[in-house]
Structures are given as C-alpha cells and as structure tokens.
Design an enzyme around this catalytic site. Sequence first.
Site, PDB file in Angstrom:
ATOM      1  N   GLN A 173      42.215  47.649  37.861  1.00 57.01           N
ATOM      2  CA  GLN A 173      43.206  46.879  38.619  1.00 57.01           C
ATOM      3  C   GLN A 173      44.064  47.882  39.377  1.00 57.01           C
ATOM      4  OE1 GLN A 173      43.120  43.241  38.449  1.00 57.01           O
ATOM      5  NE2 GLN A 173      41.128  43.934  37.683  1.00 57.01           N
ATOM      6  N   GLY A 197      48.250  35.065  38.207  1.00 53.52           N
ATOM      7  CA  GLY A 197      47.095  35.952  38.137  1.00 53.52           C
ATOM      8  C   GLY A 197      47.076  36.986  39.258  1.00 53.52           C
ATOM      9  N   HIS A 198      46.139  37.894  39.176  1.00 54.42           N
ATOM     10  CA  HIS A 198      46.078  38.968  40.168  1.00 54.42           C
ATOM     11  C   HIS A 198      45.735  38.449  41.560  1.00 54.42           C
ATOM     12  CE1 HIS A 198      41.667  39.986  38.767  1.00 54.42           C
ATOM     13  NE2 HIS A 198      41.838  38.711  38.954  1.00 54.42           N
ATOM     14  N   ASN A 199      46.382  39.064  42.540  1.00 52.16           N
ATOM     15  CA  ASN A 199      46.129  38.758  43.952  1.00 52.16           C
ATOM     16  C   ASN A 199      46.567  37.369  44.388  1.00 52.16           C
ATOM     17  OD1 ASN A 199      43.540  40.738  43.118  1.00 52.16           O
ATOM     18  ND2 ASN A 199      44.765  41.288  44.900  1.00 52.16           N
ATOM     19  N   SER A 213      43.921  35.100  42.875  1.00 49.66           N
ATOM     20  CA  SER A 213      43.670  34.934  44.307  1.00 49.66           C
ATOM     21  C   SER A 213      44.048  33.566  44.859  1.00 49.66           C
ATOM     22  CB  SER A 213      42.210  35.238  44.662  1.00 49.66           C
ATOM     23  OG  SER A 213      41.909  36.574  44.306  1.00 49.66           O
TER      24      SER A 213
END
Lengths: 340, 340, 340
Positions: free
Chosen positions: B199, B240-242, B260
């Site tokens: 990450q 969450g990521h992004n 995302s």
Amino acid sequence: MTPPSFTSGELADRFGLELRGDASLDIEGVATLARAEPGQLAFLANSRYRGQLGDSRASLVVMRAEDADAAPGAVLIAKDPYTAFAKMAALFERRQAREPGIHPNAVIDPTARIAPGAHVGPFVTVGARSVIGEGSVLGPGCIIGEDCVVGDGCELIARVTLVTRVRLGQRVLVHPGAVIGADGFGLAMDSGHWIKVPQLGGVVIGDDCEIGANTTIDRGALDDTVLEEDVRLDNQIQIGHNVRIGAHTAMAGCSAAAGSARIGRYCLIGGAAGVLGHLEICDRVVVTAMSLVTSSITEPGEYSSGTPLTDNRTWRKNAARFKQLDALARRVLAADKETR
Amino acid sequence: MTPPSFTSGELADRFGLELRGDASLDIEGVATLARAEPGQLAFLANSRYRGQLGDSRASLVVMRAEDADAAPGAVLIAKDPYTAFAKMAALFERRQAREPGIHPNAVIDPTARIAPGAHVGPFVTVGARSVIGEGSVLGPGCIIGEDCVVGDGCELIARVTLVTRVRLGQRVLVHPGAVIGADGFGLAMDSGHWIKVPQLGGVVIGDDCEIGANTTIDRGALDDTVLEEDVRLDNQIQIGHNVRIGAHTAMAGCSAAAGSARIGRYCLIGGAAGVLGHLEICDRVVVTAMSLVTSSITEPGEYSSGTPLTDNRTWRKNAARFKQLDALARRVLAADKETR
Amino acid sequence: MTPPSFTSGELADRFGLELRGDASLDIEGVATLARAEPGQLAFLANSRYRGQLGDSRASLVVMRAEDADAAPGAVLIAKDPYTAFAKMAALFERRQAREPGIHPNAVIDPTARIAPGAHVGPFVTVGARSVIGEGSVLGPGCIIGEDCVVGDGCELIARVTLVTRVRLGQRVLVHPGAVIGADGFGLAMDSGHWIKVPQLGGVVIGDDCEIGANTTIDRGALDDTVLEEDVRLDNQIQIGHNVRIGAHTAMAGCSAAAGSARIGRYCLIGGAAGVLGHLEICDRVVVTAMSLVTSSITEPGEYSSGTPLTDNRTWRKNAARFKQLDALARRVLAADKETR
C-alpha cells in the site's frame, strides 16, 4: 502462584447447591463438558446435550435436577446451571494483580484527585478536576480528560479514553479502545459549509455497567448521554449523543443507537442492529441481529427486519422481484377484486 | 474561571439577529427548551414543539419569525434557528486550554518539524520527516508516523494514529481512537496463500474535516485516499483505500465505503450504510441508514434498501415468502396473462 | 535514502517472467496505468482496461499474454498479473526501519522475555510472563498484557492491545487500534441483574495472519478463540469468543462473527456481513456484503441476503408491501388453486 482448589463439597456449600455424589473431589478448574479433564467442573445448561455426559471426563457437573439421572458422576443441582457455573468459574479466574499506587510516568493534573487505593498504570493521563475512586484501576495507556469521575471499584483495562465530563458509577468495567465522551455528531449547515454544534453535555454511566472494546459513547449536546445501571455493551458499539439506555439492557457487538434514541430496561439488542435517532423503545424488547428500528416500539416482544440468506443466484431473482413488489401486490389485489 | 456571560442585546448584535424583548437579559448558558433555566438561551427549530414555549423557563429563545407569536418571553429571530443557536452555543463551550509546547516525555524524531505554537501532549510520538502546523494540538497518546503533515489549527483530541503518508489540511478535528493511513486491504492469491499488495499511497484530508472516534481511513494502494474539504465523518466509520469523498459530505456512525468508491459532494450517508467498492455516487445523494449501495448512483435524491421492522412472528412469515418471491411473481404474471 | 531501482530485465529474471521489449529500462516505482510516469511499472489485470494501454506513460506493464499485442511498449507476461505486480511492488515499498532494541521508556515486566532482535518502541508495556519473538516489532503505544506470546517476525504497527493469553504465530501483522483478547461477551441473568461469565480462554492466531485497524477479537470463555494460518481480517471487524476461522479466509471491513461461530477455510466474508453465533460455515463459502448468515452453510458457493437499493419513494412502497408478503402469497396460492 498455586492455582485455587476447592472440594466438591465446598462448592456445594459456598453456592447453596445440592451435591449428588462424592463431597471430597478436588476441583481445580472449569471447562466445557467436551473438553473437561478430571479435576474440572463443567456445566449442562441445555438438556439437548445430555448425551455428552457419558463421554465427559469432568469430575463434577452442574445441571438441573431433571438431567441428573443421565450423569455418571458427581453432580451439583442448580435451577439455573449456567448462572451457577458462572459464579463458580469466577473462583478460578486468574486476575492480574494491580497494586494501589500511581505509576511514576503517569501524568496527573495537580487538580485531579486519585483515591489512595486506586491503581494508575503507566502512560496514563488524568486531566484537571477529575476524580478516581477507591479501588479503581486505570490500566496502561488510559486517558482521563477533564471533569471526569471514575467511581469506586471500576476497572479500565487499558487504553480507555474518557474525553471530558464523563461520570462512571461504581464497579464499571471498560475494555481497551473504548472512547467515552467524545463530541456528539452535531452539525448545522451554514451557507453551504458545515458548522459544528458545540457538545456541552456529558456522559453518565451507572453502576455495574460494562463497555466493550473499541465501543464509542458520545457525550450529549446539551443534556447528558445516559446509561442506567447494569447496562452491558459488547464491542464496536456506537452510542450517539443524548441516547438513554435503561437498566439491565444488553447490546451485542456492532450495534448502534443514533442520537437521542431511548432504549428501555431489560432490552436485548442483537449484533449489528441499529436504532434510529429520537425513537423510543419500551422495556423488555428484543431486536434481532442486523435489524433496523425505524419507528418507536411500545410493546415488549421480539422484533426483526431483513431477508433470509439464500444462495446468491436465488437471492438475485428474489431481490429483483422486491423492486416490483408494489406493482405485483396491486395486480394481486386487482385480480382478487375481479374474481369476487 | 468565570463562566462567559452575554446580554440578550449583545447576542443579537453579535450574530445580526432581530431581538424581540428585553435587551438587558444576562445569558450565561444554553439548554434545551425543556430543561432551560432562567439565564439560559434555548432554541425552537421545529414548529411542532411550539407548545413547549409556554412551559420553558429559558430567558431567551431563538426561533423563526413565524413561531415568535407563541413565545411568552424574549426572542431572537433567525431564518435558521438551529444554525444560529449552534453559533451562539459555541460562546459558552468550556474548552480545554492547550498551551503551546512539547511535553517532556513526547518522543519526536529529530527530522520532524513542530511549529512553535503547536501543542504536543504527553505520550506522543512524531515520526521522521513529519510536520505539525501552527496552533495544532496533538493530545495525549497521539502517534504520528513518518512523512505525515498536520496543517495549521488542527486538533487531534487524544490517542489518534496517523500511520504514514497522511496529510491533514487546516483546522481538521480528529477524535480519539481514529486510525488514518493504515494499510489498505489489498490481497492477491498466490498458490493458495494470500500475498499482500503493498500500500504505497497516502491519505489526503481537506480543510475543516472532522473524523469521529474509532473511525478508520486506509491509505491508498498506489494513489491516495482523499477526503475533500469539510467532510464530516462520525464514529466507527470505515473508509477503504483509494476512496474519494466530495466536499461537505457527511457520513453517520458505522457507515462504510469500500475500496475505490467515489462519493460526491453534499451527500449524506446514513448510519451503518455501506457503499461497495469501485462505485460512483454523484453529488447531493442521501442514503438512508443501513442501506447498501450496490451500483453507481447518477441522480441526486434519496436512496434506500432493506425491509421494515415488524414483530418477529410476522417477520418470519414474510421473510419465508421472500424466498419464494420470484416464483410468486411468475405465478402472478402468468395468471395475469391467462385472464387477458 | 536512494530509492530502489531495477532494470526491466532484472525484474523479469527475479520473478521468472517473460519480457517482451527492452531489458535495460530503469524502473524506479510502480503506479496505476492511468497515473504512471516514465520509469514506472504498471499492471493490466482486467482486459476491459486494454484501451488504457495506449495512453499510459508507464515504461513497463505486466499483463497476460493475450493482452500483450495491445501494448505499445515493454511488457512482462504473467499468468496472474495482479499477483506478479504485488510481488514486484513490494520491492519499491519504503518501510520504516525499526532497529532492534527496547525503547528506554518502555515498561517491561521482569518476567517477560524479549528476543534480542526484537524492536520495542516508546510507550509500550509488556506484562508478566509474556514473550516477544525474534525480529518482531512492537510499535509505539502497544500494550501486551500477561501470558501473551508474539511469535517471530511479527509486526504490531502501533497502539495494538493484546489483553491476556493471546498467542500470535509467526509473521503476524496487526494494525493500530486492534484489541485482541478482551473479555468475551458472556453474561448470565441472576435475579434481574447480569452477572459476568468469566472468560478463562485465550486467543490463538496462526502464522501469516493480518488483523486490521480497530478490529476486535475476544478471548474464549473456556476454550480459545482461533484464527488458523493466513487469515486476513480488514478493519473494524468483531470476532466473538470461541469463534474459529479456517486458514486463508478473508473478511472485509465491518464484518462480524458472533460467539462460537465456525467459519471454514478459503471463505470470503463481505463487508459488514454477519455470522450468528454457534453456526458453522463450510470451506470456500462467499458471503456478500451486509448479508446475515442465520443458519449453518454446508455447501460451498456464494450466499446473500438483503434487498436492492432503489430511490426512497419506490423503496417505501415496496417495503410496505413486504409487510403483507405472506398475505399476498396466500392470495396468489389460493387463486391459483381456484383456477385449476
């Protein structure tokens, strides 16, 4: 440290239970029926599992009278075997000794008052005007903000945060990561930008409450957020500002109550269930897991929402029909009318 | 510490509000209509509660012009009484003084830079190359990892973790237990065993954002996770990521956005609602509590999923039928055809 | 610190991949196809995005052989491009150096054992009889209670709490705010008041597990709570006491498993999904987001519950009909009978 040991007779006497069998058995621990070794106490709370009695190696089993015939060995008779077992099991719990005193690296505001019999662990801070009661434990990393009160005999296991204006009653147990007294989520829109509504209230937690790991309880906007006595919150729960939870209510993990909700006494809120804001739930209501309470509940009983789990293919078909449900219902009702 | 006090006239002047009644009343605090004492300011935002005006002991009440006739005492007139009240209430908030300076036990990497006017509390760590802005507060137990930037005027109340590559704008408020910049949940299966997808991104949080207690915001896998300005996250939220969240969007407790996902500006995401990964939600969308967004939303408006709460007995019957819904619908449609 | 750099040929050799194109390209980082700069490696895992290849400035792209014709530049061929990319990306991860040794302010019980190659950061406590393995890292603010074991090569990023009787295998990665080994939620009612059921078990976490930020895993009541090897838990997850999770299972954010649930190997539990207590889920089961597992699952496959999202107006109409679903179904079935 010698592990504690009691004879079967001592246990019967101490808890006022009838013993059937040998009173001189040494009991040195507790276990499940399936895993118990000789020297251990087990329990049978559900008659469905009577079949396990024959295979169990437990020296002593606590159960209801009606199950006792099926037991090959020594038996303690209890009306509520699980409760009796819980009490006896507590004898065998090896609890960490926490000596009175303040760890030298703790940072205590000069206006805070710590009872002489309290334990304050390492990396703890206690803010201005806060009070820590007799026999209470602040485990490592606890942060007690300003104007807080921790009653007598409380235990904050580790890394608990009381932000500000939080008052714990007596014997309150708080697990690591819990945050009590953070700002409620109060916002007002002002020309396209949020402004914060000051959160001027506090949190009041009654005697004998238990607060789970990583649970959050916000302080009130104007009045307080209140948990009455003996409320039991599991982990990862969110309690919004100005919520009031009645005595003896238990909430399971990941459940939530939004701002100003009022939950009655002796309620059971299932895991991941939610209660919308400003609603009222009367006493003795059970809400099943992942249900959402969207209007007030005025009758005791069990309540649910949601749909049953199926394989994804079946679910997709049925879920697609849910979108047509009103139209389908209209057809059914119309057809019904025609045929009459 | 003398509590702050303002006359009714001073409040009217300061906030540009019309005063009807005595301009010399001393106001020393705020409260709800129901609980206010003399000397306190209350508000009436919802005309439904006009009936409470008669019983209220508040010295001064802020309300809309159309409700003012019902008020027996002094009144401030505001188009948006709740917003006006929020601003006035802020005058009475007793906030903890946090003096500039670095607590002697804080552990600061020699390559970190702390503005002279910043407050760094006890048990704080600041990692390599991180920067803490002017007037910002790192409360007790905060952990700032490497390569982080905390802008000017931020407040990290206590026990906040910025893991790595987290950049906060100005005036960002973060509540205890929040974890920003942990690894996103990136996994790839390799011969029956998971391997971790590094990450490498960071997190960017815009000006005036607020992040609730125990909320988690993961850093991006390659690009950054982004919250635009004035995003407001309640407690126990998972980002969450992004993910990208547009300016002025507010998310209520226990909601979540998976990797995302892109959420627009001025959205309101209800408590425990979820947004699946890689979806896009346009501006000005409201998602009601515990709803799950399973496809992108391109039209502003209010969206929901779920079923209504009923008593468990009724629910069981209806839920069982949900499993047959497609079959039922087919019958209805077939019958319909026959009769035509 | 010079950033790492590899030629395209070195990457092909190191990971056993076929290179099509120039072997002397310098690769100094990784990025998405859309954002890559010259000197960076990107990936194409989904043929749907082949169109992006033409516009990408990436110097090197890893993809399947069947997509390679569409690539204008240098290509690495992999059967599973995402996995190959994950492995290569790890080369470019800038990880915090954590030197062996114990921070002078850490509070270590004299009976604890810390391997000489372990790193113990500031504000860490390690309790009686606990053991920290070789090469393991306890980041700032970690609290290790009594009788815990942290295996070799583990990393507890920061502010992780192992309460008591927690045993981590090797290479376990735990993110900030996680609480492992808190009391399970065990209560028994005794004359209208809850009593606590002692939680005498522990937690066992297998090799290569990953535990997300603010996730909670309770210790067992009598036996242990168990995660087998390579279990991957995202953030904000709640694992109740005595749960057992099979090897290689991954759970997404905000999901939960209630007490004594057993989840198989190679399962995927979606975000905010729940598993009720005492259920069993076999291997290779997928549960979609926000679904609730209310009975045991004995067949591999994908399972779901819930209803689809619609605009709120439509939803209200359909949801109202859900309350009548059983009655509607009865009418349909009755009408059906009549017409036969």
